[in-house]
Design a protein around this motif. Structure first.
Motif, mmCIF file in Angstrom:
data_model
loop_
_atom_site.group_PDB
_atom_site.id
_atom_site.type_symbol
_atom_site.label_atom_id
_atom_site.label_comp_id
_atom_site.label_asym_id
_atom_site.label_seq_id
_atom_site.Cartn_x
_atom_site.Cartn_y
_atom_site.Cartn_z
ATOM 1 N N GLN A 215 1.047 -1.284 0.107
ATOM 2 C CA GLN A 215 -0.204 -0.015 -0.019
ATOM 3 C C GLN A 215 0.784 1.320 -0.016
ATOM 4 O OE1 GLN A 215 -2.329 -0.942 3.657
ATOM 5 N NE2 GLN A 215 -4.220 -1.459 2.373
ATOM 6 N N ILE A 216 2.010 1.211 0.809
ATOM 7 C CA ILE A 216 2.710 2.448 0.930
ATOM 8 C C ILE A 216 3.249 2.842 -0.562
ATOM 9 C CG2 ILE A 216 4.785 1.589 1.806
ATOM 10 C CD1 ILE A 216 3.227 4.979 2.575
ATOM 11 N N GLN A 217 4.013 1.561 -0.972
ATOM 12 C CA GLN A 217 4.458 1.588 -2.520
ATOM 13 C C GLN A 217 3.368 2.345 -3.525
ATOM 14 O OE1 GLN A 217 7.759 -1.355 -3.666
ATOM 15 N NE2 GLN A 217 6.778 -2.271 -1.637
ATOM 16 N N ALA A 218 2.286 1.712 -3.343
ATOM 17 C CA ALA A 218 1.351 2.407 -4.491
ATOM 18 C C ALA A 218 1.093 3.641 -4.341
ATOM 19 C CB ALA A 218 0.077 1.211 -4.349
ATOM 20 N N THR A 219 0.769 4.045 -2.845
ATOM 21 C CA THR A 219 0.666 5.548 -2.583
ATOM 22 C C THR A 219 1.794 6.298 -2.940
ATOM 23 O OG1 THR A 219 -0.517 4.616 -0.532
ATOM 24 C CG2 THR A 219 0.334 7.011 -0.547
ATOM 25 N N LEU A 244 9.038 1.462 2.493
ATOM 26 C CA LEU A 244 9.745 2.702 2.181
ATOM 27 C C LEU A 244 11.162 2.341 1.751
ATOM 28 C CD1 LEU A 244 8.619 4.969 5.148
ATOM 29 C CD2 LEU A 244 8.153 5.223 2.536
ATOM 30 N N GLN A 245 11.474 1.347 2.445
ATOM 31 C CA GLN A 245 13.231 0.968 2.260
ATOM 32 C C GLN A 245 13.143 0.278 0.761
ATOM 33 O OE1 GLN A 245 13.390 -1.881 5.623
ATOM 34 N NE2 GLN A 245 15.328 -0.736 6.105
ATOM 35 N N ALA A 246 12.036 -0.389 0.260
ATOM 36 C CA ALA A 246 12.243 -0.991 -1.225
ATOM 37 C C ALA A 246 11.891 0.090 -2.179
ATOM 38 C CB ALA A 246 10.950 -1.860 -0.985
#
Length: 331
Positions: A215-219, A244-246
Motif C-alpha cells: 500500500q505504501i509503495q502504491a501510494t 519505504l526501504q524497497a
C-alpha cells in the motif's frame, strides 16, 4: 493494540508525554499493595494477539501482579486479530466460569453477546486495551487515550513534514476501538490545525505487514509529494518501513507509529521510523488484575482508567524514564 498534547516544536514533541484520562487518580485505590486475593480465586486474560510484544508485556505484568495478590491467572490469546479466532477462546473460558476475565476484544460488537452472558453468569469482566460499544459490558475499562495519541502523532508528523505535502493513515481494519480512536484524533488534528497538508483516504491492511508495504509503495507512485505516514499499529509500522526501504524513500517520508515493540525500536534506530507513541501495556495489565479483584472482593472499582503514554525518539530512547516503556518480547 495497540496509543499519546503536544508540542509546537520537535523538541517538545519528543518529550515524555503523560496522558491520564479523567478518573485515573482513583486507579490505585485497590492496587497491588492491598491484601492478597481470596484463596482459590481464578482470573483469565484473553489478549488480542498472543505473539504481539504489546500483549506479552501486558500478560507478564498481569501474571506478576496476580502472583503478588495471591491469585491464579492464566493467559490465552488469539493467533491473529480475528473474531473467528477469538470467539472460541471466549467460549472455552465461559465454560470454565472464572471469577474474573480480563479481555482485549478484537471487535467492538461481535463478542458482546458472549461477554454479556459471561458477565450475567457472575464473572467480573474487565476490558483491557480495547473495548466494546455496549457500555454495560465490563466493570472497568483500562486503556490508553488513543484519540489523544492520534493527535500527538499528527502534530509531530506535521512538524517533521514542514506542514506541507500529503500524508496518509494506514491502519488495521475498521471496527477496532483503539485504532479507530487513533485515526479520529489524527484526522481531526490534521484538518483543524494543518490545512496545508493534504490528508489522503485511510487505507486498511488487515494487520498484515506485507499488505501495508504494498500500500505504501502504491501510494508513493500515485502521490510523489507524500511526506508523512501514520502507522496505526505495530504490524502496519513494520510493513510501512519495509515498503519505504524497497522504494528508497526511508528518511525522506516521515513516519509516526504507535507502540514500542522491539522491531519498531530497531526501525527507530535505523531511521525508518521517526517517532513512536508508546503505551503502557504493563500498567494496563496490573490495573486489570487489581480492578477485577476489587470487583470480586466487592470493593470500589474504577470504571474508566487511562494509562500513561510517552513519545519515543532516537534522541530520548536511552533515557531510563522513557526506555522503561519499551515493550518486551518475553517475560
Amino acid at each position: 493494540m495497540l496509543g499519546s498534547s503536544r508540542p509546537g516544536t520537535i523538541a517538545r514533541s519528543c518529550a515524555v508525554l503523560a496522558l491520564v484520562v479523567a478518573g485515573t487518580a482513583a486507579c490505585g485505590s485497590d492496587g497491588g499493595s492491598g491484601p492478597a486475593g481470596s484463596k482459590g480465586t481464578t482470573l483469565k486474560l484473553i489478549t488480542g494477539v498472543k505473539s504481539d510484544p504489546f500483549y506479552i508485556t501486558m500478560a507478564c505484568a498481569a501474571q506478576a501482579e496476580a502472583e503478588k495478590r495471591g491469585v491464579k491467572l492464566t493467559v490465552d490469546g488469539s493467533a491473529q486479530w480475528d473474531v473467528a479466532v477469538q470467539r472460541p477462546i471466549v467460549d472455552s473460558v465461559a465454560a470454565s466460569r472464572p471469577d474474573g476475565l480480563l479481555i482485549s476484544p478484537v471487535d467492538t460488537a461481535a463478542l458482546t453477546p458472549a461477554l454479556s452472558q459471561l458477565q450475567n453468569s457472575g464473572t467480573k469482566v474487565v476490558l483491557v486495551d480495547t473495548t466494546v460499544s455496549d457500555t454495560s459490558i465490563g466493570v472497568s475499562r483500562i486503556s490508553s487515550d488513543n484519540e489523544a495519541g492520534g493527535r500527538t502523532a499528527a502534530k509531530a508528523l506535521a512538524e517533521l513534514m514542514g506542514d506541507k505535502g500529503s500524508a496518509i493513515v494506514i491502519s488495521v481494519k475498521p471496527g477496532v476501538s483503539t485504532t479507530d480512536a487513533r485515526i479520529k484524533g489524527f484526522s481531526e488534528e490534521m484538518k483543524a490545525n494543518h490545512p496545508a497538508i493534504t490528508l489522503l483516504p485511510v487505507l486498511y491492511d488487515n494487520d498484515l505487514p506485507a499488505t501495508a508495504a504494498s500500500q505504501i509503495q502504491a501510494t508513493l507512485a500515485a502521490h510523489p509529494d507524500l511526506g508523512g505516514v501514520f502507522a496505526g499499529n505495530t504490524n502496519t509500522a513494520q510493513g510501512v518501513s519495509t515498503g519505504l526501504q524497497a522504494a528508497g524513500r526511508q528518511g525522506k517520508v516521515k513516519v509516526a507509529a504507535f507502540d514500542a515493540e522491539p522491531d519498531e525500536i530497531t526501525a527507530l534506530k535505523n531511521g525508518t521510523l521517526d517517532i513512536l507513541v508508546a503505551q503502557d501495556p504493563a500498567g494496563i495489565g496490573v490495573q486489570g488484575v487489581d480492578q477485577a479483584l476489587a470487583a470480586i472482593e466487592k470493593k470500589e472499582v474504577t470504571a474508566q482508567i487511562g494509562t500513561t503514554m510517552v513519545a519515543i525518539t532516537k534522541a530520548n530512547m536511552d533515557d531510563p524514564a522513557v526506555s522503561k516503556y519499551i515493550y518486551k518480547a518475553a517475560c
